[in-house]
Structures are given as C-alpha cells and as structure tokens.
Design an enzyme around this catalytic site. Structure first.
Site, short mmCIF file in Angstrom:
data_model
loop_
_atom_site.label_atom_id
_atom_site.label_comp_id
_atom_site.label_asym_id
_atom_site.label_seq_id
_atom_site.Cartn_x
_atom_site.Cartn_y
_atom_site.Cartn_z
N LYS A 83 -7.66 11.90 -0.83
CA LYS A 83 -6.65 10.84 -0.95
C LYS A 83 -7.13 9.81 -1.96
O LYS A 83 -8.26 9.30 -1.84
CB LYS A 83 -6.51 10.20 0.43
CG LYS A 83 -5.13 9.71 0.78
CD LYS A 83 -5.17 9.30 2.25
CE LYS A 83 -3.91 8.67 2.69
NZ LYS A 83 -4.06 8.03 4.01
C1 E4P Z 1 -1.34 7.30 5.95
O1 E4P Z 1 -1.66 8.08 5.11
C2 E4P Z 1 -1.37 5.83 5.74
O2 E4P Z 1 -2.63 5.41 5.39
C3 E4P Z 1 -0.86 5.15 6.98
O3 E4P Z 1 0.34 5.78 7.40
C4 E4P Z 1 -0.66 3.65 6.80
O4 E4P Z 1 -0.02 3.13 7.95
P1 E4P Z 1 0.04 1.57 8.26
O5 E4P Z 1 0.90 0.91 7.24
O6 E4P Z 1 0.66 1.48 9.62
O7 E4P Z 1 -1.37 1.07 8.22
#
Ligand code: E4P
Length: 218
Positions: A83
C-alpha cells in the site's frame, strides 16, 4: 463484490474468515499501532489466515525508501499487496512495484483525478476514503460514482475500486449499487450486515410455534 476486512486484529480476522466472507484484508499504520504488535509478525500471521490480498502500507515518504520498504513487505508472503500513499513518490513507487509483478493498493484517495493517476501508474487497487469525505460534509459516494464512470470510460484501465473508510452498512449498499469492485469493512460493520430486527422477530415467532408442535428434526 469482494469483501476485505479493515483491521490488523488477527482474532477478528480468524473469526470472520470462518464465515467464508473474507476475500482479503487491509491494514494501515494506525490499525497496526492499535494492534500493539510487531508489524512484520502480524502481517505474516494475517497472510497465513487469509488467501486473498493483504494490504501492508509503507511508511516512508520518498520514492527510494518506499520502494525498499515495498520490496521487503512483498517478500513476507505471496499475497501481500503493498500500500502506497497517493503522492507523486507513491505513484512512482506504484509503477516500479507493479512492473515487478507486485500488487499495489494506492491509498488516501480523495478525488477522481487522483484515482485516474493511480490507474495510470498500474495500481491493482485504488482506495477512495468515503467516511473521511463524509466527515467533512462532502459526499464520499459521489467520488465512488465518478471513479466508476471514469474507469468504465477507459476499459484498458484494470485498477479495482476498493472502497475504504467505510463507516456504515449504507456505505456498503451504495458501493455495491455503484458497482465498486471491493469494499473494506471494519469488523463491526461486516457483522452488522446480517442484522435485521424483522429477522430476529420472525425467527423468534417461528421457534415459538415450532416448540408448540412438540417435534424435533434431530
Ligand atoms: C483502508 O485501507 C483504510 O486505511 C481505512 O479504511 C481507513 O479508514 P478510516 O477513515 O476509518 O480510518
């Protein structure tokens, strides 16, 4: 539509994977910090529980270091998806990793133009954050629609839309109606999907009536 779970909690992942609903996992540095565990160790364990893609995020911000981190993460297991953040260094890293055959999830996407750049950089997944847009009084789902339209306009773009920052079951329903490829769900939201008060009431009534018959199937 594929369901990923958005957590680094291996107990939760194991429990949900047993339902057969988990196609992959996403983590981020905040979720790893919340788990209180060693990143490489927890990543290896998640990859053993789930066969599908497991997103592991780089923490460097410059291309060279991101690339080195991405290569190290990709070596942990064959289902690791690296990522990277949606910055120019992240996009450059996405292209390099993708050209080397590594799956890449480009994260922290908040605009349709960013999603187009990620697709051009060879991203396997783009992660638009709907909840964080909604938090600002904007419309996260509008972004998912826009990205769907743009990607459909150019069939050569093979990047999958992975809806992230999901907060409610409504986010999931809207994502599915729009035709997003993947949704990453916090465990509590995934569990809520099966809940309906009429299901509970109906089941209660069926069982009460069955009891009156004095019969048993087994
Ligand atoms: C997933 O890949 C993201 O990092 C995550 O869904 C972020 O979620 P949040 O905005 O609730 O922290």
């Amino acid at each position: 539509m594929k369901f990923f779970v958005d957590t680094a909690d291996t107990d939760e992942i194991r429990d949900l994977a047993a339902t057969g609903m988990v196609d992959g996992v996403t983590t981020n540095p905040s979720l790893v910090a919340k788990s209180g565990r060693d990143f490489m160790e927890v990543l290896k364990e998640i990859c053993e529980i789930v066969d599908g893609p497991v997103s592991a995020e780089v923490t460097a911000t410059d291309h060279e270091t991101m690339l080195a981190e991405g290569r190290k993460l990709a070596k942990v297991a064959s289902n690791v998806t690296v990522k990277v953040p949606l910055t120019w260094d992240g996009l450059k890293t996405c292209r390099a990793l993708s050209d080397a055959g590594t799956q890449v999830n480009v994260t922290l996407c908040f605009s349709a133009n960013q999603a187009l750049l990620a697709a051009k950089a060879g991203a396997t997944f783009i992660s638009p954050f709907v909840g964080r847009l909604d938090d600002l009084g904007l419309d996260g789902m509008e972004l998912i629609s826009e990205i769907r339209t743009i990607y459909d306009n150019y069939p050569a773009l093979s990047t999958e839309i992975l809806v992230a920052s999901i907060r409610t079951p409504i986010h999931l329903k809207q994502s599915a109606l729009i035709g997003a490829d993947v949704a990453t769900l916090p465990p509590d939201v995934l569990r809520k999907l099966a809940n309906h008060v009429l299901t509970d009431k109906g089941l209660e009534a069926f069982l009460a009536d069955w009891q009156k018959t004095g019969q048993a199937i087994l």
